[in-house]
Enzyme design. Structure first.
Site, mmCIF file in Angstrom:
data_model
loop_
_atom_site.group_PDB
_atom_site.id
_atom_site.type_symbol
_atom_site.label_atom_id
_atom_site.label_comp_id
_atom_site.label_asym_id
_atom_site.label_seq_id
_atom_site.Cartn_x
_atom_site.Cartn_y
_atom_site.Cartn_z
ATOM 1 N N ARG A 27 72.546 122.599 30.731
ATOM 2 C CA ARG A 27 72.291 121.230 30.298
ATOM 3 C C ARG A 27 72.960 120.811 28.879
ATOM 4 N NH1 ARG A 27 67.839 118.998 33.461
ATOM 5 N NH2 ARG A 27 66.729 120.411 34.615
ATOM 6 N N HIS B 245 58.563 105.111 39.088
ATOM 7 C CA HIS B 245 59.888 104.161 39.295
ATOM 8 C C HIS B 245 59.670 102.806 40.167
ATOM 9 C CE1 HIS B 245 62.310 107.565 37.588
ATOM 10 N NE2 HIS B 245 61.198 108.486 38.335
ATOM 11 N N THR C 289 54.221 104.649 33.956
ATOM 12 C CA THR C 289 54.687 104.976 32.703
ATOM 13 C C THR C 289 54.897 103.569 32.254
ATOM 14 O OG1 THR C 289 56.372 106.160 31.593
ATOM 15 C CG2 THR C 289 57.147 105.214 33.725
ATOM 16 N N LYS D 220 59.676 103.540 31.650
ATOM 17 C CA LYS D 220 60.914 103.194 32.351
ATOM 18 C C LYS D 220 61.150 101.771 32.506
ATOM 19 C CE LYS D 220 60.928 107.896 34.116
ATOM 20 N NZ LYS D 220 60.535 108.976 34.837
ATOM 21 N N THR E 231 45.072 115.219 21.635
ATOM 22 C CA THR E 231 46.398 114.569 21.059
ATOM 23 C C THR E 231 46.235 113.414 20.546
ATOM 24 O OG1 THR E 231 48.688 114.637 21.738
ATOM 25 C CG2 THR E 231 47.044 113.898 23.493
ATOM 26 N N THR E 232 46.985 113.193 19.488
ATOM 27 C CA THR E 232 47.209 111.951 18.801
ATOM 28 C C THR E 232 47.459 110.817 19.772
ATOM 29 O OG1 THR E 232 47.738 113.160 17.012
ATOM 30 C CG2 THR E 232 48.227 110.773 16.927
HETATM 31 C C1 LIG Z 1 59.892 110.367 34.405
HETATM 32 C C2 LIG Z 1 58.712 110.660 35.342
HETATM 33 C C3 LIG Z 1 57.327 110.763 34.883
HETATM 34 C C4 LIG Z 1 57.104 111.320 33.448
HETATM 35 O O1 LIG Z 1 57.062 109.828 32.759
HETATM 36 P P1 LIG Z 1 57.401 109.830 31.374
HETATM 37 O O2 LIG Z 1 56.761 108.665 30.786
HETATM 38 O O3 LIG Z 1 58.873 109.937 31.164
HETATM 39 O O4 LIG Z 1 56.842 111.088 30.801
HETATM 40 C C5 LIG Z 1 56.372 110.925 35.817
HETATM 41 N N1 LIG Z 1 56.543 110.827 37.319
HETATM 42 C C6 LIG Z 1 57.895 110.797 37.540
HETATM 43 C C7 LIG Z 1 58.065 110.747 39.121
HETATM 44 C C8 LIG Z 1 58.893 110.505 36.872
HETATM 45 O O5 LIG Z 1 60.371 110.389 37.390
#
Ligand SMILES: *Cc1c(COP(=O)(O)O)cnc(C)c1O
Length: 437
Positions: free
Chosen positions: A31, A227, A255, A258, A287-288
């Site tokens: 990578r 997503h 999340t 994204k 964790t913080t």
């Molecule tokens: C990117 C991703 C995560 C992790 O999310 P982050 O906030 O980037 O750590 C979890 N599940 C899927 C399907 C993802 O593509």
């Protein structure tokens, strides 16, 4: 690389690590990260620093900041304002130093978004999956986890971390899932874990029918909507909202990194489930906490996307337009039901070369996607158009890809569709003014 040293020879640490990396180079999947600097207000433009020290302005075509919200002026203001008034860091874990108020507001916003009693925020989506899945599995006696074959690495980490029995069901295969549920029986504790949008292929899970099976066999359901949040549904709660099945799923994970454009992960569920995870998950407790600036920025982004449809509408339009133009140009666009536009290369070396060529020759940045992110032989360029990729940029991308396919002699076969370019979509809408700063 995995051979043990002979008895009596000393372990050579440096060589072991170097050999491990050399194996990746041999497989053409070492990578390399492009050195980029995004330019707030000019999305999707960025500055690329090449290895020869030169700087160039390029266009990013593979960001997961799907709606450009990371550069929305209101989001940037929320981050800077909360940081200015409350400071940069959180100051500790929530157990040690209490919860910053912006996190309280954020969790209320997330619970409301998904129509659940409560939500719990983690430092990333990865951590939320790892912590929540493993904790739920550990708390359920003799739990069997049923995990979709294509689940994300963070979900697999959670499944493994739970340390309970697991069965993998073939991707989106309801018959296989039902077989496994039937074999386990109604009495046993079962957790079905899956995603809504699978981000490498852009396909969608049959959520309602999975929920039907869960009801029939008395299983708990856990969905990753990473997503989809921000992008689907009337208020941006994801595919479950779009399909009217939010209340059929027990735990919804997402999340803020994204489509919401910031950082942090979460789960939304019933009070009892959220309280159990909060009380038992090491990945939450030790964790913080997310800093106030990020919490305030994420909250602002979520609130904005709860009412504004402009970003979602333009996103779908530009994604469809990209698919249509690329297909019409004879490029091997893989079938995708969503905003993700995968273009098949089917070879790791060629995939990397195509990516390099696009960047150097055309100022187009698309990261190659190789094994183990996708199965071998399905290496691809994964394109993520946003509302801020204009029609002119799509034209430019199309020409750049056609030139790349010709220059490198790449295959256009296999998945070549015959889609026609639709007319009458009108010009690309302007979403919002340039972000200040
Ligand atoms: C990117 C991703 C995560 C992790 O999310 P982050 O906030 O980037 O750590 C979890 N599940 C899927 C399907 C993802 O593509």
């Amino acid at each position: 690389m995995r051979t043990r040293p002979h008895r009596g020879t000393r372990m050579n640490y440096a060589e072991t690590f170097q050999n491990a990396v050399a194996a990746l180079r041999d497989e053409k999947r070492y990578r390399v990260f492009a050195d980029l600097e995004r330019v707030a207000g000019a999305y999707p433009r960025a500055i690329w620093r090449a290895e020869n020290g030169l700087q160039r302005e390029i266009t990013v075509w593979c960001s997961n900041d799907y709606l450009g919200m990371g550069q929305h002026p209101d989001v940037i203001n929320a981050l800077t304002e909360a940081t200015r008034t409350m400071g940069a860091g959180a100051g500790g874990t929530r157990n040690i130093s209490g919860t910053n108020h912006p996190l309280v507001e954020l969790e209320a916003e997330l619970a409301d978004l998904h129509g659940k009693d409560a939500a719990l925020v983690f430092t990333s989506g990865f951590v939320s999956n790892e912590a929540a899945i493993s904790t739920i599995a550990k708390l359920l006696p003799d739990c069997l986890i049923l995990s979709d074959q294509l689940n994300h690495a963070s979900m697999i980490a959670g499944v493994r971390g739970g340390g309970t029995a697991k069965k993998i069901w073939r991707h989106n295969d309801l018959e296989h899932l039902e077989d496994l549920l039937r074999t386990a029986g109604r009495e046993r504790a079962k957790l079905i874990v899956f995603e809504s949008v699978y981000s490498m292929d852009g396909d969608v899970a049959p959520i309602e029918r999975i929920a039907d099976l869960a009801d029939k066999y008395n299983a708990l359901t856990y969905i990753d909507e990473v997503h989809a949040v921000g992008m689907y549904g009337e208020r941006g709660a994801g595919i479950c909202e779009r399909d009217g099945v939010m209340d059929r799923i027990d735990i919804i994970e997402g999340t803020m990194a994204k489509a919401f454009g910031v950082m942090g992960g979460y789960v939304a569920a019933s009070d009892s489930i959220v309280d159990a995870i909060r009380s038992y998950a090491p990945g939450f407790i030790f964790t913080t906490a997310l800093p106030p600036g990020l919490a305030a920025a994420a909250c602002t982004s979520i609130r904005h996307l709860k009412t504004s449809q402009a970003e979602r509408t333009a996103h779908q339009r530009q994604a469809q337009r990209t698919k249509d133009f690329l297909r019409a140009a004879g490029l091997p666009v893989m079938p995708s039901e969503t905003h993700i536009v995968p273009v098949l290369v089917a070879d790791p070396d060629q995939c990397k070369k195509a990516s390099d060529y696009l960047l150097e020759r055309h100022g187009v940045y698309i990261q190659p996607i190789n094994y183990p992110t996708v199965p071998r032989g399905t290496e691809r360029l994964r394109i993520t158009p946003t509302p801020l990729h204009t029609d002119a940029l799509i034209d430019h991308l199309c020409h750049a890809l056609v030139d790349t396919w010709q220059a490198l002699g790449l295959s256009t076969g296999a998945v070549n569709g015959q889609a026609q370019i639709e007319d009458g979509m009108g010009p690309a809408p302007a979403i919002y003014p340039a972000a200040g700063g």
